[in-house]
Design an enzyme around this catalytic site. Sequence first.
Site, mmCIF file in Angstrom:
data_model
loop_
_atom_site.group_PDB
_atom_site.id
_atom_site.type_symbol
_atom_site.label_atom_id
_atom_site.label_comp_id
_atom_site.label_asym_id
_atom_site.label_seq_id
_atom_site.Cartn_x
_atom_site.Cartn_y
_atom_site.Cartn_z
ATOM 1 N N ASP A 45 9.383 2.870 -0.543
ATOM 2 C CA ASP A 45 8.351 3.529 0.252
ATOM 3 C C ASP A 45 8.619 3.177 1.724
ATOM 4 O O ASP A 45 8.227 2.099 2.196
ATOM 5 C CB ASP A 45 6.962 3.064 -0.189
ATOM 6 C CG ASP A 45 5.876 3.717 0.645
ATOM 7 O OD1 ASP A 45 4.685 3.554 0.299
ATOM 8 O OD2 ASP A 45 6.213 4.389 1.650
ATOM 9 N N TYR A 67 0.855 -1.190 0.000
ATOM 10 C CA TYR A 67 0.000 0.000 0.000
ATOM 11 C C TYR A 67 0.889 1.237 0.000
ATOM 12 O O TYR A 67 1.857 1.307 0.767
ATOM 13 C CB TYR A 67 -0.902 -0.001 1.232
ATOM 14 C CG TYR A 67 -1.821 1.182 1.353
ATOM 15 C CD1 TYR A 67 -1.613 2.156 2.344
ATOM 16 C CD2 TYR A 67 -2.901 1.350 0.504
ATOM 17 C CE1 TYR A 67 -2.455 3.250 2.462
ATOM 18 C CE2 TYR A 67 -3.762 2.438 0.619
ATOM 19 C CZ TYR A 67 -3.536 3.388 1.598
ATOM 20 O OH TYR A 67 -4.364 4.472 1.716
ATOM 21 N N LYS A 81 4.613 9.496 8.625
ATOM 22 C CA LYS A 81 4.441 8.991 9.990
ATOM 23 C C LYS A 81 5.464 9.548 10.998
ATOM 24 O O LYS A 81 5.356 10.694 11.440
ATOM 25 C CB LYS A 81 4.447 7.463 9.957
ATOM 26 C CG LYS A 81 3.258 6.898 9.125
ATOM 27 C CD LYS A 81 3.239 5.398 9.100
ATOM 28 C CE LYS A 81 2.238 4.874 8.079
ATOM 29 N NZ LYS A 81 0.849 4.860 8.555
HETATM 30 P P1 KE4 Z 1 -0.764 8.374 4.539
HETATM 31 O O1 KE4 Z 1 -1.298 9.094 3.305
HETATM 32 O O2 KE4 Z 1 -1.850 7.532 5.211
HETATM 33 O O3 KE4 Z 1 -0.042 9.302 5.490
HETATM 34 O O4 KE4 Z 1 0.355 7.349 4.052
HETATM 35 C C1 KE4 Z 1 0.035 6.413 3.065
HETATM 36 C C2 KE4 Z 1 1.011 5.248 3.156
HETATM 37 C C3 KE4 Z 1 2.049 5.180 2.255
HETATM 38 N N1 KE4 Z 1 2.949 4.165 2.305
HETATM 39 C C4 KE4 Z 1 2.857 3.202 3.257
HETATM 40 C C5 KE4 Z 1 3.867 2.098 3.278
HETATM 41 C C6 KE4 Z 1 1.817 3.231 4.210
HETATM 42 O O5 KE4 Z 1 1.726 2.261 5.142
HETATM 43 C C7 KE4 Z 1 0.875 4.278 4.174
HETATM 44 C C8 KE4 Z 1 -0.284 4.366 5.148
HETATM 45 N N2 KE4 Z 1 -0.344 3.351 6.141
HETATM 46 C C9 KE4 Z 1 -1.664 3.053 6.662
HETATM 47 C C10 KE4 Z 1 -1.535 1.888 7.645
HETATM 48 N N3 KE4 Z 1 -1.266 0.662 7.011
HETATM 49 C C11 KE4 Z 1 -2.296 4.253 7.275
HETATM 50 C C12 KE4 Z 1 -3.505 3.962 8.108
HETATM 51 C C13 KE4 Z 1 -4.783 4.397 7.426
HETATM 52 O O6 KE4 Z 1 -4.857 4.308 6.173
HETATM 53 O O7 KE4 Z 1 -5.691 4.843 8.162
#
Ligand code: KE4
Length: 424
Positions: free
Chosen positions: A239, A144, A267
């Site tokens: 990533d 993701y 994060k």
């Molecule tokens: P954000 O746009 O949510 O800040 O980041 C996206 C993203 C990008 N790359 C990786 C490897 C990620 O894990 C994420 C977002 N992680 C999720 C949890 N698996 C965020 C939690 C959610 O979507 O509410």
Amino acid sequence: MRFAKSEELFEQSKRRIPGGVNSPVRAYQAVHRHPVFIDRAAGAYICDADGNSYVDYVCSWGPCILGHAHPAVVAAVQEACARGLTYGAPTAGELALAELIYECMPSMEVSRLVSSGTEAVMSAVRAARGFTGRDKIIKFRGCYHGHSDGLLVRAGSGALTQSAPDSMGVPADYTKHTLIAEYNHPETVRELFEKNPGEIAAVVVEPVAANMGVVLPEPGFLEFLRGITKDRGALLIFDEVITGFRLGLGGAQELFGVKPDLTTLGKIIGGGMPVGAYGGRKEIMDLVAPVGPVYQAGTLSGNPVATAAGIATIKILRDTPGLYEKLAAYGGRMAGCVRESLGASVCVNQIGSLLCVFFTGERVTDYESATASDVSAYAHYFNYMLEQGIYLAPSQYEAMFVSAAHGEEEFEKTCAAVKGFAQI
Ligand code: KE4
């Protein structure tokens, strides 16, 4: 435990917010119950609207590596707020954060701050396409990278639990350049390069996959990706939104000794405030506006309050001797406790302070084996642990995050709960 206030808030929220939540995984659909609404948090604990306290292993999905409301981070935010919340102009703090990122991750000689991991990856892909003049990208099934159109294909995390990996509303034209390979299966990558000679701009990968649960790279996998992208004129994008500053100051690229062309962060670098970043080789990043023709912008990019939280967090991570060793030791002990208690019914993957309990008797090394897990058994486990005051990710396809605030008391409480689950 009583959940009346959370239930009431959830019913009311569903009238104003899609599913009552501002991010799908928070809705607890995968664990078949209403979510708990959180009221406050400190250290290793969060407390819900009904006053129930939990040992927290979500840590806001990774950012809270120091624990919640760390005094030095809160003080930095308060001090920054007193000078104004946002200016929309360059600040010394943005330079300080960019320098800290470069100090810890030397592959990121030039970086751009944004406000989320999604923005970071979306922008890194655009820079890679601009730099190579190619359109196609390779991502891995179950990984993701945020919810930008072109990457919301066979995604992991919430997209997995929604069982709608290809989101509605994304035109086919927006994803036709997104090719899907299998994590830990080099042959699937090689095949895509053979079939698309000279057309692939980049391979985007979570160096440790953490959105199909936690799946570690098999020996040589990341090195293979580094080699084939170099050979075929494509860029390698790590990533590290989850792994960056989680697995160590230098993230997965330092741990595994593989240097990508571009890295995305999020994060932890915001210390709990909205910050993402993408960066890498100067010759690539010099294509980004206003220097070059790859456009990207953001009103709150490099926000002074958010950068203050990120700087305070990274400095503590950098300057606290033994912090990462302590995190990894806790993660290893927790993995051991779960393996010992739940035995052959689970596969526990753990690296540093990142781990996942898969409800399957098989080793989990890729998407296929991860998604063979018994998600109903995981839901049962989640609900039992919640009632015991242990707050886990409400989905089999997420990770457990440990913070520096987790200590012996939290370990004993968690391990006792796991042992209790084993006996029901
Ligand atoms: P954000 O746009 O949510 O800040 O980041 C996206 C993203 C990008 N790359 C990786 C490897 C990620 O894990 C994420 C977002 N992680 C999720 C949890 N698996 C965020 C939690 C959610 O979507 O509410």
